[in-house]
Design an enzyme around this catalytic site. Structure first.
Site: not given
Ligand code: 0GY
Length: 305
Positions: A31-33, A49, A124, A257
């Protein structure tokens, strides 16, 4: 600079330390962006945001520094349903990253095929009100039915207080369902209290439900300062993660994350998050399940015999 960051935005932590915990070979940060860069991959007009840039090169450098072999890059809400930054990162990774996309009902079959070819294996659905506007459930169910035929899964993100209301929808989903961050429990409540028991019941009664035991930095009230001995950083989150790992060892995933959107205080050194893993997954067997076997089964199933 084309985009102004949200006021008070905390940038990700540069120069993380080296973890003490030795990750098993082949470990996946699941889980990372990636964010932008905004001048190359503009943020979505409907975003709630505007982050700092967090590029694929910076993500891959973190992967290598911490000792991970691969990433699962999850489409962040600031990019809406424009998956180009995530897809670009998956392709550039040369097989070391797979992705989770956001799509609308209008997505074409050809586009789904292109996403699959780039490495996408899930969509998602986000129910966190501060992040997204409401998408009708019939639209989401229609998308779930279409992506099920590709062998993809659905990742769901929600707050613990909303689980009762979302239960019927979640339990009708026709795919594997992966919950972000253990359904965001209130960790000031007991680990065997009614709120977390409902989450455990959700996983127990529905064997298609998996959980990421991620985001101690978001869930913790005690915070990051390690006090030594048993007093690990984010120690209040550990009993929750440990319970899920030990009860459902073959249905858990872990992720950094990175780049930690919307953290208003205490941006973590990602090394600290890696060093917390053995507090929740206390044996080498549990660590390999969490970090290697489970993510491979979901994201690189062709490699699992
Ligand atoms: C996370 C958590 C958050 C944000 C997003 O897509 C997103 O914008 O997921 C959050 O603000 O809690 O998993 O990255």
């Amino acid at each position: 600079m084309p985009f102004e960051k949200t006021p008070g935005w905390l940038d990700w932590y540069a120069g993380p330390a080296k973890p003490t915990f030795q990750l098993p070979a082949g470990a996946v940060d699941a889980h990372c962006h990636v964010f932008g860069p905004g001048d190359e991959f503009p943020f979505a007009p409907e975003r709630k945001y505007t982050p700092c840039d967090a590029s694929k090169a910076q993500l891959f450098a973190l992967r290598d520094h911490l000792g991970f072999a691969r990433n699962v890059i999850v489409q962040a809400t600031c990019h809406g349903a424009d998956n180009r930054a995530m897809v670009d990162a998956c392709i550039a990774s040369q097989g070391k990253a797979r992705g989770v996309a956001t799509v609308r009902r209008s997505v074409t079959d050809d586009e789904l095929q292109r996403l699959h070819a780039a490495g996408v294996r899930g969509v998602r659905f986000n129910f966190v009100r501060r992040l997204v506007d409401f998408t009708p459930k019939d639209e989401l169910m229609e998308i779930a039915g279409r992506i099920a035929t590709l062998g993809w899964h659905v990742v769901i993100y929600f707050e613990a207080v909303d689980l009762p209301e979302l239960w019927d929808f979640f339990t009708r989903l026709p795919t594997t369902v992966v919950v972000d961050h253990m359904g965001r429990p209130d960790v000031t409540q007991p680990v065997d209290g009614p709120e977390f028991e409902l989450f455990v019941k959700f996983m127990r009664e529905y064997p298609n439900v998996w959980s990421k035991v991620s985001c101690p930095e978001r869930l913790s009230v005690s915070g990051p300062r390690a006090l030594g001995g048993e007093q690990a950083a984010y120690r209040d989150v550990v009993p929750f993660a440990r319970r899920i790992v030990e009860t459902f060892p073959d249905r858990v995933l872990w992720g950094t994350d990175w780049s930690h959107p919307n953290l208003n205080v205490d941006m973590p050194d990602d090394c600290l998050l890696v060093d917390l893993i053995p507090h929740s997954a206390t044996t080498r067997y549990l660590q390999r399940s969490l970090l290697v076997y489970n993510p491979l089964r979901l994201y690189w199933p062709e490699e699992v015999k």
